[in-house]
Enzyme design. Structure first.
Site, PDB file in Angstrom:
ATOM      1  N   SER A 168      29.418  -9.621 -37.505  1.00 26.72           N
ATOM      2  CA  SER A 168      28.188  -9.528 -36.721  1.00 26.72           C
ATOM      3  C   SER A 168      27.438 -10.837 -36.876  1.00 26.72           C
ATOM      4  O   SER A 168      27.660 -11.572 -37.858  1.00 26.72           O
ATOM      5  CB  SER A 168      27.307  -8.395 -37.265  1.00 26.72           C
ATOM      6  N   TYR A 181      23.354  -2.809 -43.696  1.00 26.61           N
ATOM      7  CA  TYR A 181      24.228  -3.337 -42.641  1.00 26.61           C
ATOM      8  C   TYR A 181      24.431  -4.844 -42.810  1.00 26.61           C
ATOM      9  O   TYR A 181      25.567  -5.343 -42.784  1.00 26.61           O
ATOM     10  CB  TYR A 181      23.603  -3.026 -41.278  1.00 26.61           C
TER      11      TYR A 181
HETATM   12  C1  BGC Z   1      24.176  -4.643 -34.428  1.00 22.59           C
HETATM   13  C2  BGC Z   1      23.350  -4.314 -33.208  1.00 22.59           C
HETATM   14  C3  BGC Z   1      22.427  -5.458 -32.880  1.00 22.59           C
HETATM   15  C4  BGC Z   1      23.145  -6.799 -32.858  1.00 22.59           C
HETATM   16  C5  BGC Z   1      22.217  -7.981 -32.681  1.00 22.59           C
HETATM   17  C6  BGC Z   1      24.863  -5.956 -34.211  1.00 22.59           C
HETATM   18  O1  BGC Z   1      25.696  -6.270 -35.290  1.00 22.59           O
HETATM   19  O2  BGC Z   1      25.121  -3.601 -34.662  1.00 22.59           O
HETATM   20  O3  BGC Z   1      22.621  -3.128 -33.418  1.00 22.59           O
HETATM   21  O4  BGC Z   1      21.826  -5.247 -31.613  1.00 22.59           O
HETATM   22  O5  BGC Z   1      23.874  -6.970 -34.058  1.00 22.59           O
HETATM   23  O6  BGC Z   1      21.091  -7.925 -33.520  1.00 22.59           O
END
Ligand code: BGC
Length: 283
Positions: A168, A181
């Site tokens: 991410s 996360y």
């Molecule tokens: C998350 C999303 C978020 C995006 C940008 C992703 O890794 O799961 O919820 O919108 O990152 O912030």
């Protein structure tokens, strides 16, 4: 303005692309929805046979298999909770029996359990770590065993195996209210790089994709009203939301021999989110 934003986001005709992954077999976790679904379908369109992992939503996984078969591809739905060691071992056994081997692993399954730090329960912290980080480790361990067993098959790929971790932008962008996360994605980054270092001599390439804001069920609240969409665009210089197919394209490239000299990197697919757009006029 619709929640699709001001721009036409029609994507290129991906079906006309070359069969870069002809003869290869892939396993994609969390492939019954969102990014995983698009990656599974994309890899199949590029010629790969695909194992479509699911944990909740068997019907949706069967739909992905059906969509792939309808276009003349081969796919199989495989169950596993990726955070469970025995499930993962059983899934690889089933997938390898069905597809012959695994050449490409996309450990993609992931989730969010958002809370401010003082409200976050240990269960919320642990669940995100278990699925997002430990789940990738468990799948990677099984895949590497298979890559080592089989070795390089020149006619299929010049590498013995390819791993594409779904990370991410939050492997580098801090995210208040999402510490579990963000920590899991930061962990994926260092796991991926350390693995790349360990496995390169065995001709196994390990990379990651860092999606930005992609139109999927995980972040519906961030894009499904015009107000939310406009606010989101303040973070996206390219001024459109990402589509799951944008991620699939990157996965096809990283899995293919076109990317044979690429290992240990995260390819951000984020419309410039990691360019810190707040600094365009500040700083
Ligand atoms: C998350 C999303 C978020 C995006 C940008 C992703 O890794 O799961 O919820 O919108 O990152 O912030």
């Amino acid at each position: 303005m619709s929640s699709n934003g001001p721009f036409n986001t029609t994507l290129p005709n991906y079906r006309s692309q070359p069969q870069l992954l002809e003869g290869q077999a892939a396993l994609v976790t969390g492939a019954n929805s969102g990014i995983g679904r698009a990656v599974a379908i994309g890899l199949a369109r590029a010629g790969a046979r695909v194992a479509v992992n699911w944990v909740v939503g068997e019907e949706a996984a069967n739909d992905v298999v059906a969509a792939i078969e309808k276009e003349g591809g081969k796919a199989v739905a495989v169950y596993a909770d990726v955070s469970k060691e025995d499930d993962v071992a059983a899934m690889f056994k089933t997938a390898i029996e069905a597809l012959g081997t695994i050449d490409i692993l996309v450990p993609n399954a992931g989730l969010q359990r958002d809370a401010k730090v003082t409200d976050m329960t240990l269960a919320e912290w642990q669940k995100v770590m278990d699925v997002n980080l430990t789940g990738q480790f468990l799948c990677i361990r099984e895949a590497v065993k298979e890559f080592d067993r089989r070795g390089v098959k020149q006619e299929v790929s010049v590498a013995a195996g390819k791993i594409i971790c779904m990370s991410s932008v939050h492997e580098v962008i801090p995210w208040a209210g999402h510490i579990n996360y963000a920590a899991s994605k930061g962990g994926i980054q260092m796991m991926m790089k350390s693995l790349a270092q360990e496995l390169a001599p065995r001709r196994i390439r390990v990379n990651a994709i860092g999606p930005g804001a992609i139109r999927t069920p995980i972040n519906t609240d961030a894009w499904n009203t015009p107000e939310a969409y406009d606010k989101l665009m303040e973070l996206v210089p390219y001024n459109r939301i990402g589509e799951p197919e944008d991620i699939a394209q990157a996965a096809i490239f990283l899995a293919s021999d076109m990317a044979d000299y690429i290992t240990g990197v995260t390819l951000f697919v984020d419309g410039g989110m990691t360019c810190y757009p707040g600094f365009a006029e500040g700083g």
